[in-house]
Motif scaffolding. Structure first.
Motif, PDB file in Angstrom:
ATOM      1  N   ILE A 149      53.223  43.028  53.711  1.00 47.15           N
ATOM      2  CA  ILE A 149      52.300  42.950  54.914  1.00 47.15           C
ATOM      3  C   ILE A 149      50.789  42.337  54.509  1.00 47.15           C
ATOM      4  N   TYR A 150      50.145  42.652  53.014  1.00 48.74           N
ATOM      5  CA  TYR A 150      48.780  42.421  52.858  1.00 48.74           C
ATOM      6  C   TYR A 150      48.654  40.471  52.901  1.00 48.74           C
ATOM      7  N   LYS A 151      47.472  40.280  53.311  1.00 49.16           N
ATOM      8  CA  LYS A 151      47.785  38.441  53.738  1.00 49.16           C
ATOM      9  C   LYS A 151      46.701  37.950  53.209  1.00 49.16           C
ATOM     10  N   HIS A 152      45.550  38.584  52.409  1.00 55.23           N
ATOM     11  CA  HIS A 152      44.373  38.578  51.012  1.00 55.23           C
ATOM     12  C   HIS A 152      44.344  39.828  50.262  1.00 55.23           C
ATOM     13  N   TRP A 153      44.171  38.751  49.275  1.00 55.31           N
ATOM     14  CA  TRP A 153      43.928  39.626  47.945  1.00 55.31           C
ATOM     15  C   TRP A 153      43.215  39.157  47.637  1.00 55.31           C
ATOM     16  N   GLY A 154      41.754  39.940  46.549  1.00 44.51           N
ATOM     17  CA  GLY A 154      40.986  39.835  45.490  1.00 44.51           C
ATOM     18  C   GLY A 154      41.298  39.371  43.913  1.00 44.51           C
ATOM     19  N   GLN A 155      40.380  39.333  43.255  1.00 42.32           N
ATOM     20  CA  GLN A 155      40.640  39.319  42.077  1.00 42.32           C
ATOM     21  C   GLN A 155      41.106  39.467  41.084  1.00 42.32           C
ATOM     22  N   GLY A 156      41.165  40.758  41.437  1.00 48.78           N
ATOM     23  CA  GLY A 156      41.054  42.738  40.881  1.00 48.78           C
ATOM     24  C   GLY A 156      39.896  42.545  39.692  1.00 48.78           C
ATOM     25  N   GLN A 208      36.485  31.945  56.151  1.00 44.88           N
ATOM     26  CA  GLN A 208      36.909  31.611  54.668  1.00 44.88           C
ATOM     27  C   GLN A 208      36.795  33.199  54.564  1.00 44.88           C
ATOM     28  N   VAL A 209      38.093  34.276  54.170  1.00 48.60           N
ATOM     29  CA  VAL A 209      38.472  34.995  53.458  1.00 48.60           C
ATOM     30  C   VAL A 209      37.815  35.783  52.428  1.00 48.60           C
ATOM     31  N   GLN A 210      37.478  36.918  52.038  1.00 47.89           N
ATOM     32  CA  GLN A 210      36.725  37.083  50.100  1.00 47.89           C
ATOM     33  C   GLN A 210      36.461  38.135  50.558  1.00 47.89           C
ATOM     34  N   VAL A 211      37.042  39.468  49.421  1.00 49.53           N
ATOM     35  CA  VAL A 211      38.184  39.895  48.452  1.00 49.53           C
ATOM     36  C   VAL A 211      37.198  40.135  47.383  1.00 49.53           C
ATOM     37  N   VAL A 212      36.601  41.158  46.985  1.00 46.68           N
ATOM     38  CA  VAL A 212      36.385  40.868  46.388  1.00 46.68           C
ATOM     39  C   VAL A 212      35.864  42.648  45.078  1.00 46.68           C
ATOM     40  N   GLU A 213      36.626  43.313  44.553  1.00 45.50           N
ATOM     41  CA  GLU A 213      36.989  44.401  43.941  1.00 45.50           C
ATOM     42  C   GLU A 213      35.553  43.850  42.427  1.00 45.50           C
ATOM     43  N   SER A 214      35.347  45.523  41.870  1.00 46.16           N
ATOM     44  CA  SER A 214      33.933  46.281  41.577  1.00 46.16           C
ATOM     45  C   SER A 214      34.207  47.760  41.306  1.00 46.16           C
ATOM     46  N   GLY A 215      34.077  47.772  40.392  1.00 49.48           N
ATOM     47  CA  GLY A 215      33.786  49.217  39.135  1.00 49.48           C
ATOM     48  C   GLY A 215      34.206  49.315  38.317  1.00 49.48           C
ATOM     49  N   GLY A 216      35.409  48.582  38.560  1.00 44.10           N
ATOM     50  CA  GLY A 216      36.286  48.537  37.174  1.00 44.10           C
ATOM     51  C   GLY A 216      35.085  48.625  35.493  1.00 44.10           C
ATOM     52  N   GLY A 217      36.422  48.933  34.298  1.00 50.77           N
ATOM     53  CA  GLY A 217      35.665  49.558  33.159  1.00 50.77           C
ATOM     54  C   GLY A 217      36.413  50.447  32.301  1.00 50.77           C
ATOM     55  N   LEU A 218      35.777  50.500  30.885  1.00 48.89           N
ATOM     56  CA  LEU A 218      36.642  51.459  29.880  1.00 48.89           C
ATOM     57  C   LEU A 218      35.786  52.984  29.778  1.00 48.89           C
ATOM     58  N   VAL A 219      36.780  53.860  30.462  1.00 50.31           N
ATOM     59  CA  VAL A 219      36.587  55.302  30.113  1.00 50.31           C
ATOM     60  C   VAL A 219      37.732  55.857  29.488  1.00 50.31           C
ATOM     61  N   GLN A 220      37.505  57.301  29.133  1.00 48.50           N
ATOM     62  CA  GLN A 220      37.781  58.315  28.716  1.00 48.50           C
ATOM     63  C   GLN A 220      39.336  58.582  29.552  1.00 48.50           C
TER      64      GLN A 220
END
Length: 124
Positions: free
Chosen positions: A110-117, A1-13
């Motif tokens: 063309i993109y087949k697998h996506w993360g949750q954002g 099972q392919v898993q795609v996991v994003e991280s690092g987002g947040g609130l910045v100025q």
């Protein structure tokens, strides 16, 4: 099972920098092109940047050219998006996506697998 996991987002100025990461498992990461997209509610999803399987080729949307840098570490199965000089207009949910082959494109299909954002919010 392919898993795609994003991280690092947040609130910045505005004017600050942020680095997003995307880890991929379940497939040979080094064999696939990768892309970053973003989405703001009420608007269509927007392609941001992409990188080919070896990291030799990158391409950027005009709106982020010169401010964002996409990189990959194939030893760590991880994709990065370095964002600098952030603007309020960069506020969005950012998504990482795995292409169907070695190369990448601005074309969503063309993109087949996506993360949750991961959410990025830039304030004034």
């Amino acid at each position: 099972q392919v898993q795609v996991v994003e991280s690092g987002g947040g609130l910045v100025q505005a004017g600050e920098s942020l680095r997003l990461s995307c880890t991929v498992s379940g497939l040979p990461f080094a064999s696939y092109g990768m892309g970053w997209f973003r989405h703001v509610p009420g608007k269509e999803r927007e392609w941001v940047a992409c990188i080919n399987w070896r990291g030799e080729y990158t391409n950027y949307a005009n709106s982020v050219e010169g401010r964002f840098t996409v990189r990959r570490d194939n030893d760590r199965d991880t994709l990065y998006l370095h964002m600098s000089s952030l603007q309020v207009e960069d506020t969005a949910m950012y998504y990482c996506a795995v292409a169907s082959g070695e190369w990448c494109s601005s074309t969503e299909h063309i993109y087949k697998h996506w993360g949750q954002g991961t959410r990025v919010t830039v304030s004034t």
